[in-house]
Write an enzyme that holds these catalytic residues in place. Structure first.
Site, PDB file in Angstrom:
ATOM      1  N   GLU A  11       5.264  -3.148   5.291  1.00 36.43           N
ATOM      2  CA  GLU A  11       4.445  -1.948   5.847  1.00 36.43           C
ATOM      3  C   GLU A  11       5.049  -0.701   5.118  1.00 36.43           C
ATOM      4  O   GLU A  11       6.124  -0.302   5.298  1.00 36.43           O
ATOM      5  CB  GLU A  11       4.675  -1.789   7.453  1.00 36.43           C
ATOM      6  CG  GLU A  11       3.512  -1.386   8.177  1.00 36.43           C
ATOM      7  CD  GLU A  11       3.314  -0.055   8.218  1.00 36.43           C
ATOM      8  OE1 GLU A  11       2.494   0.368   8.060  1.00 36.43           O
ATOM      9  OE2 GLU A  11       4.493   0.632   8.540  1.00 36.43           O
ATOM     10  N   SER A  12       4.032   0.106   4.433  1.00 32.23           N
ATOM     11  CA  SER A  12       4.776   1.211   3.949  1.00 32.23           C
ATOM     12  C   SER A  12       5.172   2.358   4.411  1.00 32.23           C
ATOM     13  O   SER A  12       6.207   2.782   4.078  1.00 32.23           O
ATOM     14  CB  SER A  12       3.491   1.643   2.516  1.00 32.23           C
ATOM     15  OG  SER A  12       2.407   2.033   3.680  1.00 32.23           O
ATOM     16  N   GLU A  38       3.461 -11.914  -6.366  1.00 32.80           N
ATOM     17  CA  GLU A  38       4.512 -13.115  -6.029  1.00 32.80           C
ATOM     18  C   GLU A  38       3.861 -14.229  -5.136  1.00 32.80           C
ATOM     19  O   GLU A  38       4.712 -15.070  -5.144  1.00 32.80           O
ATOM     20  CB  GLU A  38       5.658 -12.310  -5.322  1.00 32.80           C
ATOM     21  CG  GLU A  38       5.331 -11.920  -3.911  1.00 32.80           C
ATOM     22  CD  GLU A  38       4.370 -10.798  -3.475  1.00 32.80           C
ATOM     23  OE1 GLU A  38       3.824 -10.198  -4.168  1.00 32.80           O
ATOM     24  OE2 GLU A  38       4.203 -10.256  -2.341  1.00 32.80           O
ATOM     25  N   HIS A  88      -0.921  -9.339  -4.024  1.00 34.05           N
ATOM     26  CA  HIS A  88       0.460  -9.900  -4.108  1.00 34.05           C
ATOM     27  C   HIS A  88       0.760 -10.787  -5.177  1.00 34.05           C
ATOM     28  O   HIS A  88       0.592 -11.980  -4.953  1.00 34.05           O
ATOM     29  CB  HIS A  88       0.560 -10.681  -2.758  1.00 34.05           C
ATOM     30  CG  HIS A  88       1.013  -9.523  -1.520  1.00 34.05           C
ATOM     31  ND1 HIS A  88       2.310  -9.448  -1.051  1.00 34.05           N
ATOM     32  CD2 HIS A  88      -0.080  -8.983  -0.737  1.00 34.05           C
ATOM     33  CE1 HIS A  88       1.925  -8.595  -0.056  1.00 34.05           C
ATOM     34  NE2 HIS A  88       0.660  -8.136   0.160  1.00 34.05           N
ATOM     35  N   CYS A  91       1.083  -4.144  -3.284  1.00 38.73           N
ATOM     36  CA  CYS A  91       0.705  -3.841  -1.887  1.00 38.73           C
ATOM     37  C   CYS A  91       1.285  -2.498  -1.405  1.00 38.73           C
ATOM     38  O   CYS A  91       1.158  -1.402  -1.896  1.00 38.73           O
ATOM     39  CB  CYS A  91       0.645  -5.222  -1.161  1.00 38.73           C
ATOM     40  SG  CYS A  91      -0.410  -5.056   0.145  1.00 38.73           S
TER      41      CYS A  91
HETATM   42  N1  GLN Z   1      -1.394  -2.210   4.610  1.00 40.02           N
HETATM   43  C1  GLN Z   1      -0.266  -2.088   4.394  1.00 40.02           C
HETATM   44  C2  GLN Z   1       0.416  -0.795   4.282  1.00 40.02           C
HETATM   45  O1  GLN Z   1      -0.502   0.138   3.945  1.00 40.02           O
HETATM   46  C3  GLN Z   1       0.074  -2.925   3.156  1.00 40.02           C
HETATM   47  C4  GLN Z   1      -0.040  -4.477   3.432  1.00 40.02           C
HETATM   48  C5  GLN Z   1       0.811  -5.417   2.417  1.00 40.02           C
HETATM   49  O2  GLN Z   1       1.694  -4.778   1.655  1.00 40.02           O
HETATM   50  N2  GLN Z   1       0.535  -6.825   2.390  1.00 40.02           N
HETATM   51  O3  GLN Z   1       1.583  -0.548   4.439  1.00 40.02           O
END
Ligand code: GLN
Length: 205
Positions: free
Chosen positions: A55-56, A189, A187, A86
């Site tokens: 979660e950024s 990974e 992703h 992501c």
């Molecule tokens: N939606 C998330 C974000 O913006 C990212 C999701 C993820 O890393 N899988 O932080």
């Protein structure tokens, strides 16, 4: 030769990246030593860094709380190879906007590293397509890459000529490279395919 690869480990999918970067090392015939990066001293002496998904906003806030933003930005600006995946793409970007709404130009307040010249839309693929898998054509790769998207962001605009677009999907750019910075909306990974991690390690060799 041993490459010391840091994985930002404040929140998000850290172990999966460890496995993938070790597989990439085997492919290249180099030893990889992974380090969990949580505090400024963990950034010292790294050969490469991974900023994982998660979660950024949370990752950015914890980075601020741990005084990690400045040391990480300094290292990246002085050439440390980095890959953001992501949420990691969101964190590396210069501009971040919330989910696509026609006509909006709102910038959200969230801590970012601002080292990648792109504008990112968070959760770009909408609720109906929260997570999906797609075989992507990637610049410089002979075979498609199976990309796993999970509430993925998308790059809606490249802000400088220094950014190379590596892959696109739907309305968005989903993989980019700018010098020592590599980033994917998906992703890599989770793909059981270390080609993006190999690309990162090659920058460190
Ligand atoms: N939606 C998330 C974000 O913006 C990212 C999701 C993820 O890393 N899988 O932080």
């Amino acid at each position: 030769m041993t490459l010391k690869v840091g994985i930002l480990a404040v929140q998000g999918d850290v172990e999966e990246h460890e496995g993938a970067v070790e597989a990439a090392g085997e492919e290249l015939g180099v030893e990889v030593d992974t380090v969990w990066v949580r505090y400024p001293e963990d950034v010292e002496g790294l050969d490469a860094l991974i900023v994982p998904g998660g979660e950024s906003t949370t990752i950015g806030r914890i980075m601020e709380r741990h005084d990690l933003v400045d040391p990480v930005v300094e290292e990246i600006e002085s050439g440390l190879p980095v890959m953001g995946t992501c949420a990691g793409l969101v964190l590396l970007a210069k501009e971040v906007v919330p989910q696509a709404h026609p006509g909006r130009e709102v910038e959200i307040e969230q801590p970012c590293l601002g080292v990648l010249d792109v504008r990112v839309v968070r959760n770009a693929f909408g609720r109906q397509r929260e997570s999906f898998e797609v075989d992507l054509e990637v610049e410089g790769m002979d075979e498609p890459f199976t990309a796993v998207f999970i509430r993925a962001p998308g790059v809606e605009k490249v802000l400088s000529d220094d950014v190379d677009v590596l892959a696109e999907f739907g309305d968005y750019i989903v993989a980019v490279e700018q010098g020592n910075v590599l980033a994917t909306a998906f992703h890599p990974e989770l793909a059981d395919d270390p080609r993006f991690h190999v690309k990162l390690l090659e920058k460190a060799l």
